[in-house]
Design an enzyme around this catalytic site. Structure first.
Site, short mmCIF file in Angstrom:
data_model
loop_
_atom_site.label_atom_id
_atom_site.label_comp_id
_atom_site.label_asym_id
_atom_site.label_seq_id
_atom_site.Cartn_x
_atom_site.Cartn_y
_atom_site.Cartn_z
N THR A 109 -35.82 -12.09 13.96
CA THR A 109 -35.62 -10.87 13.18
C THR A 109 -34.35 -10.97 12.33
OG1 THR A 109 -36.89 -9.58 14.76
CG2 THR A 109 -35.31 -8.36 13.43
N THR A 158 -32.95 -13.68 11.07
CA THR A 158 -33.20 -14.55 9.91
C THR A 158 -34.00 -13.79 8.86
OG1 THR A 158 -33.33 -16.38 11.47
CG2 THR A 158 -34.04 -16.85 9.24
N GLY A 161 -40.32 -16.28 12.58
CA GLY A 161 -39.04 -16.64 13.16
C GLY A 161 -38.30 -15.41 13.65
N CYS A 180 -43.44 -15.88 21.19
CA CYS A 180 -43.08 -14.55 20.70
C CYS A 180 -43.76 -13.47 21.51
CB CYS A 180 -43.45 -14.44 19.23
SG CYS A 180 -45.19 -14.80 18.92
N GLU A 215 -43.47 -12.48 10.54
CA GLU A 215 -43.86 -12.43 11.96
C GLU A 215 -42.59 -12.72 12.76
OE1 GLU A 215 -46.59 -11.52 13.14
OE2 GLU A 215 -48.08 -11.81 11.59
P1 NAD Z 1 -35.24 -18.81 13.40
O1 NAD Z 1 -35.34 -17.48 12.72
O2 NAD Z 1 -33.92 -19.29 13.83
O3 NAD Z 1 -35.82 -19.96 12.44
C1 NAD Z 1 -37.10 -19.87 11.87
C2 NAD Z 1 -37.14 -20.71 10.60
O4 NAD Z 1 -36.28 -20.12 9.61
C3 NAD Z 1 -36.64 -22.15 10.77
O5 NAD Z 1 -37.47 -23.00 10.01
C4 NAD Z 1 -35.24 -22.09 10.19
O6 NAD Z 1 -34.79 -23.33 9.72
C5 NAD Z 1 -35.45 -21.11 9.05
N1 NAD Z 1 -34.23 -20.45 8.55
C6 NAD Z 1 -33.04 -20.29 9.18
N2 NAD Z 1 -32.20 -19.59 8.39
C7 NAD Z 1 -32.87 -19.30 7.25
C8 NAD Z 1 -32.54 -18.59 6.05
N3 NAD Z 1 -31.35 -18.02 5.88
N4 NAD Z 1 -33.48 -18.47 5.09
C9 NAD Z 1 -34.72 -19.00 5.26
N5 NAD Z 1 -35.09 -19.70 6.36
C10 NAD Z 1 -34.18 -19.83 7.35
O7 NAD Z 1 -36.27 -18.75 14.61
P2 NAD Z 1 -36.51 -19.85 15.73
O8 NAD Z 1 -35.34 -19.86 16.65
O9 NAD Z 1 -36.97 -21.11 15.11
O10 NAD Z 1 -37.79 -19.22 16.48
C11 NAD Z 1 -37.71 -18.27 17.49
C12 NAD Z 1 -37.98 -16.88 16.97
O11 NAD Z 1 -39.23 -16.85 16.30
C13 NAD Z 1 -38.08 -15.86 18.08
O12 NAD Z 1 -37.41 -14.69 17.71
C14 NAD Z 1 -39.58 -15.60 18.17
O13 NAD Z 1 -39.93 -14.36 18.70
C15 NAD Z 1 -39.98 -15.72 16.75
N6 NAD Z 1 -41.42 -15.96 16.66
C16 NAD Z 1 -42.24 -14.95 16.22
C17 NAD Z 1 -43.62 -15.14 16.17
C18 NAD Z 1 -44.55 -14.06 15.70
O14 NAD Z 1 -45.71 -14.36 15.43
N7 NAD Z 1 -44.11 -12.82 15.56
C19 NAD Z 1 -44.15 -16.36 16.59
C20 NAD Z 1 -43.28 -17.35 17.05
C21 NAD Z 1 -41.91 -17.15 17.07
#
Ligand code: NAD
Length: 492
Positions: free
Chosen positions: A228, A230, A226, A284, A248
């Site tokens: 950075t 978060t 997710g 990503c 990741e």
């Molecule tokens: P996000 O960080 O908003 O959410 C990711 C997950 O974390 C969701 O399930 C969300 O409900 C959960 N979450 C939110 N707050 C939390 C907390 N305080 N504690 C624990 N969990 C929490 O990300 P998003 O908007 O869903 O996804 C997009 C991001 O993910 C982009 O920055 C993208 O680059 C990244 N991403 C990275 C990869 C990689 O392999 N490096 C792959 C795909 C996406």
């Protein structure tokens, strides 16, 4: 195409669990259509799921690897049978084109099969007979894993965790993103049904449930994909109980085009366009900024626009001519639009790319016109931030040193790509700060599940895929039987 909304449940200890609150997930291409309802789990639900996984771990950790592989292979078979229907559901709840949703399943199977086929070799005990005695290095399961996933690739980013996690003998609680919760729950349900109750659980919700999953003392590892920002909250939440983590995270991946890149290579130009716009830029590892040597800059831009106008066809995910679907959610659409508007107000030039196939669908859904950005400054937010949408800036550079330093001047370092004569590009690639650097291709086009994937700097910690992606779900346990049982320097 309007279909009846589906309902998914949390899965705790092998049972579907109803929750007091539910929420609806709309179709991003037709926002007035509800695709389905997902539960809004409470922290108490999360605790129950963690407890179930914790209890199951006591037995599951002693299961044989043969049994785990056999069960996982059965799950893969059942998932394959369900894929055509599941991919349609994914396209409806996510907004991505149907071929793209099918592609996500294909990548997931590649990985799950790789994990099954290599687990025995990767997880075997290493027995070393040496001068000092006998040493066994074993790879023990860690415990209960909290797997938290984003919305952009919900199936592959869940199976990338579930397959190695369970094969290594762990139990898991998975929490998908509220922006794409339906298909992934169906997928996890199919996998969970092949394993004893409690081995694989699913809860839903957002930060509240996430905090429980990342701070509960019974969780031993966090596997998070997710943003950075978060991840920073997760690290803090986990600090009191010191958990193993694979993170990741976000990226602002650069493509560096060298002076010897052949701008007339139409296939390469098409790969470049796809690496910028696949899944409406919501990957990503999409190439989110392109730096081109000034000597070929003007020709590059001209040929790029030609290639983009050929490949980009925006519209309903079920239209077979469509290559780019909708943006997943309204917040993301507004964010990307604000980056485009901001850059424009600071003097950047916007060039719309491709064709919109159906104006009516486009205007009603969360669609964005794919946009090329020229003449932005190197430090404009559209260059510096992770846009995660269908737009890309192309910028010139004067010499290789400057090009490399522009690429590396980022808090992120997920993937990157270098385009040009292969040996030259490989030389330059060594100087790029990233977890992966692809040559003459980028994004998922250059992904190989047999090799580790992950980021440097603020793009992450640890690796998924490859052998490391399996070993990441184990603790290294050294059993040492030295020949000389007493140390010579310790006095009698
Ligand atoms: P996000 O960080 O908003 O959410 C990711 C997950 O974390 C969701 O399930 C969300 O409900 C959960 N979450 C939110 N707050 C939390 C907390 N305080 N504690 C624990 N969990 C929490 O990300 P998003 O908007 O869903 O996804 C997009 C991001 O993910 C982009 O920055 C993208 O680059 C990244 N991403 C990275 C990869 C990689 O392999 N490096 C792959 C795909 C996406």
């Amino acid at each position: 195409m309007s279909e009846q909304p589906i309902v998914v449940h949390a899965i705790i200890n092998g049972e579907k669990v109803e929750t007091e609150k539910t929420y609806s997930r709309e179709n991003p291409s037709r926002p007035d259509e509800i695709v389905g309802y997902a539960p809004m789990s409470s922290r108490e639900d999360a605790i129950r799921a963690i407890d179930a996984a914790h209890t199951a771990f006591a037995t599951w950790k002693w299961s044989s690897l043969d049994e785990r592989i056999e069960r996982m292979e059965r799950a893969i078979q059942k998932l394959k049978e369900a894929t055509p229907e599941l991919a349609r559901l994914l396209a409806r709840e996510h907004g991505k084109a149907l071929y793209d949703a099918m592609g996500e399943f294909a990548v997931s199977f590649m990985w799950m099969e790789y994990a099954c086929n290599t687990a025995k070799e990767v997880l075997r005990d290493e027995i070393k007979e040496h001068d000092g005695g006998t040493t066994i290095i074993s790879h023990d399961p860690i415990g209960v894993v909290a797997a938290i996933t984003p919305w952009n690739y919900p199936i592959s980013l869940s199976t990338i965790k579930a397959a190695p996690g369970i094969l290594a003998g762990n139990t898991m609680v998975l929490k998908p993103s509220p922006f794409a919760p339906l298909t992934v729950t169906k997928v996890i349900e199919i996998i969970a049904n092949e394993f004893p109750p409690g081995v694989l659980n699913v809860v839903h919700g957002d930060a509240d449930v996430g905090v429980e999953l990342t701070s509960n003392p019974k969780i031993s590892k966090i596997a998070f994909t997710g943003g950075t920002k978060t991840a920073k909250s997760i690290i803090k939440a986990a600090a009191d109980t010191i958990k193993d983590m694979t993170l990741e995270l976000g990226g602002n991946d650069a493509a560096l085009v060298l002076s010897d890149f052949d701008v007339n290579d139409e296939r390469a130009m098409r790969r470049m366009v796809i690496s910028n716009f696949l899944t409406a830029g919501q990957i990503c590892m999409i190439a989110k900024r392109v730096y081109v040597h000034r000597s070929i800059y003007d020709q590059f831009v001209e040929k790029y626009i030609e290639a983009a106008n050929k490949w980009i066809r925006v519209g309903d995910p079920f239209d077979p001519n469509v290559t780019i679907g909708a943006v997943n959610n309204l917040g993301q659409k507004k964010y990307v639009q604000s980056l485009i508007d901001g850059a424009k107000s600071r003097g950047a030039k916007m060039i719309p790319l491709g064709k919109v196939l159906d104006e009516d669908v486009f205007n009603k859904g969360y669609f964005l016109q794919p946009t090329l950005v020229l003449d932005a400054s190197y430090d404009d937010p559209i260059v510096v931030e992770e846009q995660f949408g269908p737009t890309v800036p192309i910028l010139p550079y004067d010499d290789e040193e400057q090009g490399i330093s522009l690429v590396n001047n980022s808090i992120y370092g997920l993937t990157s790509s270098v385009w040009g004569e292969q040996n030259h590009a490989i030389q330059v690639a060594h100087r790029i700060e990233a977890g992966t650097t692809m040559i003459n291709t980028a994004a998922v086009q250059g992904l190989d599940v047999r090799f580790p994937f992950g980021g440097v700097k603020q793009s992450g910690v640890g690796r998924e895929y490859g052998e490391e992606g399996i070993l990441g779900y184990t603790e290294t346990h050294v059993i040492n039987a030295p020949k000389n049982l007493e140390l010579p320097y310790i006095p009698e």
